[in-house]
Design an enzyme around this catalytic site. Structure first.
Site, PDB file in Angstrom:
ATOM      1  N   PRO A 261       0.849  -1.095   0.195  1.00 48.02           N
ATOM      2  CA  PRO A 261       0.104  -0.160  -0.161  1.00 48.02           C
ATOM      3  C   PRO A 261       1.068   1.253  -0.140  1.00 48.02           C
ATOM      4  O   PRO A 261       1.605   1.417   0.817  1.00 48.02           O
ATOM      5  CB  PRO A 261      -0.710   0.072   1.313  1.00 48.02           C
ATOM      6  N   GLU A 262       0.317   2.184  -0.775  1.00 47.95           N
ATOM      7  CA  GLU A 262       1.107   3.828  -1.054  1.00 47.95           C
ATOM      8  C   GLU A 262       0.065   4.370  -0.578  1.00 47.95           C
ATOM      9  O   GLU A 262      -1.032   4.191  -0.334  1.00 47.95           O
ATOM     10  CB  GLU A 262       1.766   3.669  -2.514  1.00 47.95           C
TER      11      GLU A 262
END
Ligand SMILES: [Zn+2]
Length: 279
Positions: free
Chosen positions: A2-3
């Site tokens: 996840p960014e």
């Protein structure tokens, strides 16, 4: 992994189930994640109202009525989901509602439960005492939020001025800008038409003023992140969302470009780019 866009869309999705609610019980289904849970974790959370749920870089921050802040990071594979209609008592272990990677359950006063699932267990949860949020090591060194006005060509040029690293490495450096990871750094460099292998000092004059490339890269970062957040808020979204990421040997999508996407390993991570239109 996840960014920023994934964390932000998760925040928007779970905020209505958390903010303003009281935490009635916290169920820890194992003793640790990447590291042990903070001391008296469940007890310090129980009975607290969640005042706000915000994001800084890739961190989620739940501020509590006790003035402590619950800091959460999804690591490689963490996620939250909202479970409705759960009884307001501790759910039985191994019940049908949970699977073996559900590690933390926040039972809210609304009757809903927020379940933290993390198969690879690189996620973190910390409780930060009142008044020490800014000094916390996870947050104190973070660069500007890329979607805020603080992040502009001048700020990026200043941060990269004397850097000897490549542009790709600079964008992954959370002190330069917060929240970018492998995927969106590759995407932003493509939109900006900049090679990930160039020196990051190309963004600034020797005096530290932004060059044209810095303006282009800042605009590209903001555009790529904003589009990703918008796309993820569409529930039914499926399909290939990226211009270069994970597209090795496929044709470049830029109009009139005849390049093929190439993959290169930089600092142990795959970078995807078009050698024709990214210079
Ligand atoms: Zn191209």
């Amino acid at each position: 992994m996840p960014e920023l866009p994934e964390v932000e869309s998760l925040r928007r999705r779970i905020a209505p189930a958390i903010v303003g609610g009281r935490i009635e019980a916290v169920e820890l289904r194992r003793p640790d994640l990447r590291s042990p849970f903070p001391r008296r974790f469940a007890r310090r959370l129980t009975g607290q109202t969640v005042v706000t749920l915000t994001r800084r870089g890739k961190y989620l921050l739940a501020s509590l009525s006790s003035a402590e802040t619950l800091l959460m990071h999804l690591g490689m594979s963490g996620s939250f989901r909202v479970v409705r209609d759960l009884p307001r008592v501790r759910a039985p272990r191994g019940g049908v509602t949970f699977n073996s990677h559900d590690h933390v359950v926040f039972h809210m006063s609304s009757g809903r439960a927020i379940v933290f699932n993390d198969p690879r267990r690189f996620g973190t949860m910390a409780l930060i005492p009142a008044g020490t949020l800014r000094q916390h090591p996870a947050l104190s060194g973070l660069g500007p939020e890329p979607l805020s006005p603080d992040f502009d060509a001048a700020a990026l040029a200043r941060a990269c001025r004397r850097k000897k690293t490549t542009l790709k490495a600079a964008l992954l450096d959370q002190r330069v800008v917060a929240g970018l990871g492998n995927i969106y750094a590759s995407e932003a460099l493509h939109v900006a038409g900049l090679s990930p292998r160039r020196r990051s000092s190309v963004l600034a004059t020797p005096a530290g003023a932004p060059r044209e490339a810095a303006y282009r890269l800042v605009a590209a970062i903001k555009q790529v992140l904003a589009r990703a957040i918008a796309r993820q808020s569409v529930d039914a979204y499926r399909g290939r969302p990226f211009l270069v990421y994970d597209r090795e040997h496929q044709p470049c999508l830029r109009k009139n470009c005849v390049g093929m996407i190439r993959r290169r390993v930089q600092g142990g991570r795959s970078t995807f780019y078009c050698p024709e239109c990214q210079r």
